[in-house]
Design an enzyme around this catalytic site. Structure first.
Site, mmCIF file in Angstrom:
data_model
loop_
_atom_site.group_PDB
_atom_site.id
_atom_site.type_symbol
_atom_site.label_atom_id
_atom_site.label_comp_id
_atom_site.label_asym_id
_atom_site.label_seq_id
_atom_site.Cartn_x
_atom_site.Cartn_y
_atom_site.Cartn_z
ATOM 1 N N CYS A 149 -55.887 -10.652 110.879
ATOM 2 C CA CYS A 149 -55.213 -11.847 111.383
ATOM 3 C C CYS A 149 -55.768 -12.117 112.776
ATOM 4 O O CYS A 149 -56.797 -11.549 113.152
ATOM 5 C CB CYS A 149 -53.694 -11.704 111.361
ATOM 6 S SG CYS A 149 -53.018 -10.429 112.448
ATOM 7 N N CYS A 203 -56.737 -16.247 110.499
ATOM 8 C CA CYS A 203 -57.807 -16.166 111.503
ATOM 9 C C CYS A 203 -58.928 -17.179 111.268
ATOM 10 O O CYS A 203 -59.837 -17.307 112.090
ATOM 11 C CB CYS A 203 -58.371 -14.750 111.605
ATOM 12 S SG CYS A 203 -58.875 -13.994 110.055
ATOM 13 N N CYS A 249 -62.739 -15.134 111.151
ATOM 14 C CA CYS A 249 -62.819 -13.980 110.263
ATOM 15 C C CYS A 249 -64.253 -13.802 109.761
ATOM 16 O O CYS A 249 -64.996 -14.779 109.614
ATOM 17 C CB CYS A 249 -61.887 -14.161 109.073
ATOM 18 S SG CYS A 249 -60.142 -13.993 109.480
#
Length: 218
Positions: free
Chosen positions: A94, A168, A172
């Site tokens: 996250c 995210c 990510c």
């Protein structure tokens, strides 16, 4: 301790903190004896230290974080070299690694035990794990009070069989050939205990489904 420096300035470890990092290197050498030599372990310790100190605003908890990040990286690297490794690896991501990903990792460790290698990280790690999240997990008998937010690393992302993202976005890691799951889960930040309990239970349901899909019965 100077807490007034901006994030770009980074921090330096004091003498006691540096000693704790050296102690952690010795622990990792014992833990990975026969898998990695001393030079490799020290290189990952130093690299993790440089990465974390360059981003930190205070040095509190850094020795602990340096050891944990280095351990995760070494553990991830050891997986492909160990022909006996058959259990899956899951990386929960996250933004801050302070709430959703910590809940998910806590549930996975609780439900699957050592049948799954569990990692978590954040694109922009917070200073501490959300205290409300810690309390919500404690209410169901899961202690995540010793977990601290940390960044995801290339070594862990590369070895993960499943990468679960939670908010995210483009920050990510995107790695070809990986199984991805994007969980639409509300951030726990700022919510009261009853909402945190709902988020916690939602994550449990998703983790249980993931364990089933991996052939690991929760």
């Amino acid at each position: 301790m100077d807490t007034s420096r901006d994030q770009s300035a980074g921090v330096s470890l004091n003498t006691e903190e540096a000693r704790l990092v050296r102690d952690s290197a010795e622990r990792l050498q014992r833990e990975f004896d026969g898998t990695f030599n001393t030079e490799t372990i020290e290189r990952f310790i130093h690299d993790s230290e440089n990465q974390l100190t360059s981003q930190a605003t205070i040095s509190m908890w850094l020795p602990v974080l340096i050891e944990r990040v280095a351990r995760d990286r070494l553990k991830a690297l050891a997986r492909p070299e160990d022909s006996t490794v058959t259990k899956p690896a899951v990386l929960f991501l996250c933004v801050h690694n302070a709430g959703r990903s910590q809940i998910a990792a806590g549930w996975m460790r609780h439900l699957a035990g050592d049948r799954v290698d569990v990692f978590s990280g954040g694109s922009t790690p917070a200073a501490d794990t959300n205290t409300g999240v810690i309390d919500a997990m404690a209410a169901v008998g899961i202690d995540i009070s010793t977990e601290y937010p940390k960044p995801w690393t290339d070594e862990v992302a590369q070895t993960a069989d499943v990468i679960v993202t939670m908010g995210c976005g483009d920050a990510c890691p995107i790695i070809g050939g990986k199984r991805y799951e994007d969980w639409d889960i509300e951030s726990p930040t700022g919510h009261p205990a009853d909402v945190l309990a709902e988020i916690r239970d939602d994550v449990r349901t998703r983790v249980e489904a993931l364990t089933v899909s991996l052939g690991v019965v929760a």
